[in-house]
Write a protein that holds these residues in place. Structure first.
Motif, PDB file in Angstrom:
ATOM      1  N   HIS A  66     -20.205  50.327   2.580  1.00  0.00           N
ATOM      2  CA  HIS A  66     -20.795  50.703   1.287  1.00  0.00           C
ATOM      3  C   HIS A  66     -21.801  49.659   0.794  1.00  0.00           C
ATOM      4  O   HIS A  66     -22.851  49.994   0.247  1.00  0.00           O
ATOM      5  CB  HIS A  66     -19.671  50.893   0.263  1.00  0.00           C
ATOM      6  CG  HIS A  66     -20.167  51.349  -1.062  1.00  0.00           C
ATOM      7  ND1 HIS A  66     -20.859  52.527  -1.235  1.00  0.00           N
ATOM      8  CD2 HIS A  66     -20.097  50.779  -2.294  1.00  0.00           C
ATOM      9  CE1 HIS A  66     -21.180  52.663  -2.505  1.00  0.00           C
ATOM     10  NE2 HIS A  66     -20.737  51.617  -3.166  1.00  0.00           N
ATOM     11  N   HIS A 119     -25.991  50.090   0.153  1.00  0.00           N
ATOM     12  CA  HIS A 119     -26.745  49.804  -1.083  1.00  0.00           C
ATOM     13  C   HIS A 119     -28.067  49.085  -0.766  1.00  0.00           C
ATOM     14  O   HIS A 119     -29.069  49.302  -1.444  1.00  0.00           O
ATOM     15  CB  HIS A 119     -25.911  48.946  -2.041  1.00  0.00           C
ATOM     16  CG  HIS A 119     -25.071  49.761  -2.989  1.00  0.00           C
ATOM     17  ND1 HIS A 119     -25.608  50.731  -3.807  1.00  0.00           N
ATOM     18  CD2 HIS A 119     -23.732  49.741  -3.263  1.00  0.00           C
ATOM     19  CE1 HIS A 119     -24.640  51.271  -4.544  1.00  0.00           C
ATOM     20  NE2 HIS A 119     -23.493  50.697  -4.224  1.00  0.00           N
ATOM     21  N   ASP A 168     -24.294  54.915  -6.725  1.00  0.00           N
ATOM     22  CA  ASP A 168     -23.833  55.494  -5.461  1.00  0.00           C
ATOM     23  C   ASP A 168     -24.500  56.847  -5.162  1.00  0.00           C
ATOM     24  O   ASP A 168     -24.685  57.668  -6.063  1.00  0.00           O
ATOM     25  CB  ASP A 168     -22.307  55.669  -5.499  1.00  0.00           C
ATOM     26  CG  ASP A 168     -21.599  54.321  -5.532  1.00  0.00           C
ATOM     27  OD1 ASP A 168     -22.264  53.295  -5.308  1.00  0.00           O
ATOM     28  OD2 ASP A 168     -20.377  54.306  -5.770  1.00  0.00           O
ATOM     29  N   SER A 189     -22.466  45.699  -7.949  1.00  0.00           N
ATOM     30  CA  SER A 189     -21.918  47.028  -8.243  1.00  0.00           C
ATOM     31  C   SER A 189     -20.687  46.876  -9.133  1.00  0.00           C
ATOM     32  O   SER A 189     -20.402  45.794  -9.653  1.00  0.00           O
ATOM     33  CB  SER A 189     -21.551  47.724  -6.941  1.00  0.00           C
ATOM     34  OG  SER A 189     -20.457  47.077  -6.347  1.00  0.00           O
TER      35      SER A 189
HETATM   36 ZN    ZN Z   1     -21.722  51.300  -5.028  1.00  0.00          ZN
END
Ligand code: ZN
Ligand code: KG4
Length: 327
Positions: free
Chosen positions: A109, A113, A298, A135
């Motif tokens: 993840h 980004h 996201d 985040s």
């Molecule tokens: Zn995120």
């Protein structure tokens, strides 16, 4: 090459098809965010249940009904994130890989980004680069000498930047998610009004710590008193935002001055913040890259993009979610 990207690491169910890591063919997203607004934070069980309901409609919207889009591979976020949420995306991606006999690419993840900046960008960041991922769950400074070559420089020792904004917003009763709520309140506020701590600002490492900021705001709120709080909310929000942004920019600046770097890339939900964008543009002497606001938070697009540039296949039967991996 067309890759289907699946992202379910937190409260979003997001799917997209991206061609050659840069061109968006289609994209869809369902968020359970309104369901968490009342509690002032994400309830993992509610997020995962909602994702099991929305994943098939979101996939169907992206592929067309009947499916009309040709796919060469499937990419999925396998961590870090909420375990129950990750399972939903990973199991759907595994199933599609098995049924379609297409390669499966697991994606971190945090790395995804970084790749939000490559989307529809004819002049993407140059290597070596420094990436700051900010985040709700992470604050991670990464050095990247090329695609697939990642080194963590430092990260948060406690709360992530977004997490601290979410917790402080709850304290100030500004709503959830806290980052945008604090940003909005800060517009009417004076950031000089309260001098809040900037933890680890000048520490010799690249680590971050934001939990002290929440503690400082808690005692500030109790000193101000409930009856005077509403008159001070905007000033507190502006002071909190200024403290978080100063710490992030100072560490990014330090990394860009100490390491050979051609560019600096920001990513993650907090990278949507306008003050952070302005300060980064003013204070950093190498080219600065931010994703468009909708790709800072996201989404499925960044997962497909990251997979294209980090094309590492695993057999579908071997893939499991890993909530605690980083890069
Ligand atoms: Zn995120
Ligand atoms: O990357 P993201 O969508 O989800 C995670 O991976 O956690 O980031 C969500 C975080 C939340 O903490 C939210 O409050 C913060 O990003 N955020 C912002 C802004 N928009 C979202 N923080 C500051 N300013 C914003 N405009």
């Amino acid at each position: 090459m067309k890759i289907l990207g699946v992202e379910t690491s937190c409260d979003e169910t997001a799917v997209a098809i991206v061609e050659n890591g840069t061109k968006v063919i289609s994209s869809s997203l369902a968020s359970s965010l309104p369901l968490h607004a009342k509690s002032g934070g994400i309830i993992p069980e509610i997020a995962a249940r909602e994702q099991t309901k929305t994943i098939i409609p979101v996939v169907t919207e992206v592929l067309g009904e009947p499916p009309s889009k040709q796919i060469d591979a499937i990419a999925v976020t396998f961590g870090p994130g909420l375990h129950g949420s990750l399972i939903v995306g990973v199991e759907v991606a595994k199933t599609l890989s098995y049924v379609w006999k297409k390669p499966l690419i697991p994606v971190s993840h945090l790395i995804s980004h970084i790749y939000a900046t490559w989307i529809e960008n004819t002049t993407p960041p140059k290597f070596p680069l420094i990436a700051l991922i900010v985040s709700g769950g992470h604050t991670e400074l990464v050095y990247m000498q090329g695609h697939g070559n990642y080194k963590s420089l430092g990260g948060t020792r406690d709360d992530a930047a977004g997490e601290s904004l979410d917790k402080i917003a709850r304290l100030l009763r500004l709503g959830y998610p806290g980052g945008p709520a604090i940003e909005k309140a800060a517009i009417q506020g004076d950031s000089q009004k309260f001098n809040l701590p900037r933890p680890l600002l000048n520490s010799p490492d690249y680590d971050f710590s934001f939990s002290g900021l929440k503690t400082a705001v808690t005692s500030l709120v109790s000193n101000i008193g409930e009856e005077n709080l509403s008159d001070n909310i905007n000033n507190i929000a502006a002071s909190v935002q200024a403290a978080v942004v100063e710490v992030l920019i100072t560490k990014a600046k330090k990394a860009s001055a100490s390491l050979p770097a051609e560019s600096i890339v920001f990513g993650g939900g907090v990278a949507a913040n306008k003050l952070l964008r302005e300060e980064a543009g003013k204070s950093l002497s190498i080219p600065v890259f931010f994703p468009p606001i909708n790709l800072s938070v996201d989404n499925g697009v960044m997962v497909a993009a990251a997979a294209y540039f980090n094309y590492k296949i695993v057999p579908w039967s071997k893939l499991e979610p890993d909530p605690s991996i980083l890069l």
